[in-house]
Design an enzyme around this catalytic site. Structure first.
Site, PDB file in Angstrom:
ATOM      1  N   LEU A 186      74.928 121.388  56.322  1.00  0.00           N
ATOM      2  CA  LEU A 186      74.879 122.540  55.412  1.00  0.00           C
ATOM      3  C   LEU A 186      76.263 122.815  54.835  1.00  0.00           C
ATOM      4  O   LEU A 186      76.497 122.685  53.637  1.00  0.00           O
ATOM      5  CB  LEU A 186      74.358 123.767  56.165  1.00  0.00           C
ATOM      6  CG  LEU A 186      74.524 125.123  55.463  1.00  0.00           C
ATOM      7  CD1 LEU A 186      73.680 125.188  54.201  1.00  0.00           C
ATOM      8  CD2 LEU A 186      74.195 126.270  56.408  1.00  0.00           C
ATOM      9  N   ASP A 187      77.168 123.211  55.699  1.00  0.00           N
ATOM     10  CA  ASP A 187      78.548 123.526  55.322  1.00  0.00           C
ATOM     11  C   ASP A 187      79.448 123.015  56.439  1.00  0.00           C
ATOM     12  O   ASP A 187      79.677 123.733  57.414  1.00  0.00           O
ATOM     13  CB  ASP A 187      78.699 125.035  55.151  1.00  0.00           C
ATOM     14  CG  ASP A 187      80.136 125.470  54.864  1.00  0.00           C
ATOM     15  OD1 ASP A 187      80.982 124.611  54.582  1.00  0.00           O
ATOM     16  OD2 ASP A 187      80.399 126.696  54.962  1.00  0.00           O
ATOM     17  N   PRO A 188      79.846 121.749  56.348  1.00  0.00           N
ATOM     18  CA  PRO A 188      79.857 120.894  55.156  1.00  0.00           C
ATOM     19  C   PRO A 188      78.565 120.098  54.979  1.00  0.00           C
ATOM     20  O   PRO A 188      77.922 119.718  55.947  1.00  0.00           O
ATOM     21  CB  PRO A 188      81.021 119.941  55.445  1.00  0.00           C
ATOM     22  CG  PRO A 188      80.989 119.787  56.949  1.00  0.00           C
ATOM     23  CD  PRO A 188      80.581 121.129  57.486  1.00  0.00           C
ATOM     24  N   ASP A 238      76.863 122.107  50.474  1.00  0.00           N
ATOM     25  CA  ASP A 238      77.890 122.633  49.573  1.00  0.00           C
ATOM     26  C   ASP A 238      78.481 121.536  48.691  1.00  0.00           C
ATOM     27  O   ASP A 238      78.665 121.723  47.479  1.00  0.00           O
ATOM     28  CB  ASP A 238      78.992 123.331  50.379  1.00  0.00           C
ATOM     29  CG  ASP A 238      79.559 122.473  51.505  1.00  0.00           C
ATOM     30  OD1 ASP A 238      78.980 121.421  51.822  1.00  0.00           O
ATOM     31  OD2 ASP A 238      80.597 122.868  52.076  1.00  0.00           O
TER      32      ASP A 238
END
Length: 449
Positions: A126-128, A131
């Site tokens: 997700l993050d990272p 993004d």
């Protein structure tokens, strides 16, 4: 039949395994430290076999044998073990996928990975992860139209859905590794602001949280910088940008509580000889912060001395939260790993679990300050608001696990075939993952302000 080794069966592993199980050619081995955990995980996954394996063991013989017996290994264990897993994969000529940032220890293995002919794809969560997929897309589109990205802002957070947040005074519950959550509040950070690099020490990070808003989300939030944002001007190929900030979101008030815990010493990661079973929580708090006594009045006096509160109401709010956690109580604590952090972590994990019928929330928003060739300025906003399913898959697990599963399948299919250490910073990686992710309903909604 492609053979996949999944290391770890924690919070986000389920959707990854389920995605890979859709392909009837794939077989999966799930490795955990305990047989019970591995077997329980495999019970709902087709063509999955449990394996007892401790990635943290000093002797890596079993790890190396397990990795070598598979075509691809997914490392969902704590990030500190990724380099060890990759070293085993280099020996066994096995591809690797992780959802973590590329650390210096991982980057140092690039030449060896290329020589071994293996793909090591990181930052596929997700993050990272998600993004990057949209940052690369939107920035490339702006550049193709002759525009410049002068500012890049990213905010992302995982927390309880608003209706579930009020059940504890911290307005937070754990949808991923509790230890990882706590440690994230101690990371030093740096970012680019109006052309200047701003650096924040980990001990000061929570005190630098700022109020922020997410378009269409009515609840009060705060954002604090996430690690080192500066290299992303290069990673995203926006040399024209004067501001690049990547941040973490929390409900308003949570960073101030964490800042107080840090001041008191409760997030210390070193082993304390005096921290033993049988101490009360109040006695441990006294030793941690240097209070004159373990009675609540002495503890509060020391806390007020150490911490700066903007108002009496804020002071009372944070003290009430500490009482709720039990930091002033006469209850005997159970020591975990000999550290204050881990002892507190176990306590918070028990107090801050999702209850039946509750759901979590993932919020991500990217803002691009764009300057077009004719001088016109616009702000492009891309937003993800994803809720978990009560009694089912959490939003955190879905937004991390599904992109990871997609990345694994693309490696197995040969779509990603260039050996070495990689992260999805280019169209070569981002477009294939994003197209499949959009088909799963995980997409950022874009609009121009």
């Amino acid at each position: 039949m492609p053979k996949i080794l999944l290391l770890g069966s924690g919070f986000v592993a389920g959707p990854c395994a389920e995605y890979l199980a859709r392909n009837p050619s794939n077989t999966l081995t799930v490795a955990c430290r305990t047989s019970a955990s591995a077997s329980a995980f495999c019970s709902s996954i087709p063509r999955a076999t449990p394996l007892v394996l401790d990635v943290a063991a000093a002797d890596t013989t079993e790890l190396e044998a397990a990795v070598a017996a598979h075509d691809l290994v997914i490392s969902l264990v704590p990030y500190i073990y990724h380099a060890t897993v990759i070293q085993a994969a280099i020996k066994g000529k096995t591809h690797v996928v992780t959802t973590s940032y590329i650390s210096p220890a991982i980057q140092a293995l690039d030449t060896a990975a290329r020589d071994a002919g293996i793909v090591v794809l990181n930052e596929a969560g997700l993050d990272p992860g998600i993004d990057h997929l949209y940052a690369v897309k939107i920035i490339d589109e702006v550049h193709a139209k002759g525009g410049k990205v002068k500012e890049f802002h990213l905010s992302c957070g995982a927390f309880p859905a608003p209706e579930c947040a009020s059940t504890n005074p911290l307005q937070y519950k754990f949808s991923w590794s509790p230890r990882g959550v706590l440690l994230a509040h101690l990371n030093s950070s740096s970012f680019l602001s109006s052309g200047s690099v701003v650096e924040i020490a980990g001990a000061d990070l929570m005190a630098r949280a700022q109020p922020t808003t997410i378009s269409g989300f009515p609840h009060a939030l705060e954002m604090f910088p996430n690690r080192d944002s500066v290299p992303f001007r290069e990673f995203y190929r926006i040399p024209e940008a004067h501001t690049v900030v990547r941040g973490t979101l929390r409900y308003a008030g949570f960073p101030a509580f964490m800042a107080a815990l840090i001041k008191l010493g409760w997030l210390a990661t070193d082993v304390k000889d005096w921290l033993v079973d049988g101490l009360t929580w109040a006695e441990a708090t006294q030793r941690a912060c240097g209070a004159s006594g373990s009675d609540e009045s002495a503890l509060v006096a020391r806390i007020v001395q150490l911490c700066t509160f903007p108002s009496t109401a804020e002071e009372e709010r944070i003290l009430a939260a500490m009482r709720w956690v039990g930091l002033f109580s006469s209850e005997k604590l159970v020591v975990s790993r000999g550290t204050l952090l881990d002892t507190l972590c176990a306590r918070l994990e028990a107090l801050m679990q999702y209850q039946p019928g509750e759901r979590d929330l993932i919020l991500m928003e990217q803002k691009y300050g764009v300057e077009w060739a004719d001088g016109k300025q616009e702000t492009i906003v891309a937003t993800l608001e994803e809720y978990g399913t009560p009694g089912g898959t959490s939003a955190m697990a879905r937004t991390v696990g599904v992109p990871c599963g997609i990345a694994c399948q693309l490696v197995l299919d040969g779509v990603f075939s260039t050996p070495g250490i990689h992260a999805p910073y280019t169209k070569e990686y981002c477009d294939p993952i994003r197209e499949l992710l959009d088909g799963e309903g995980l997409l950022l909604v874009e609009r121009v302000l």
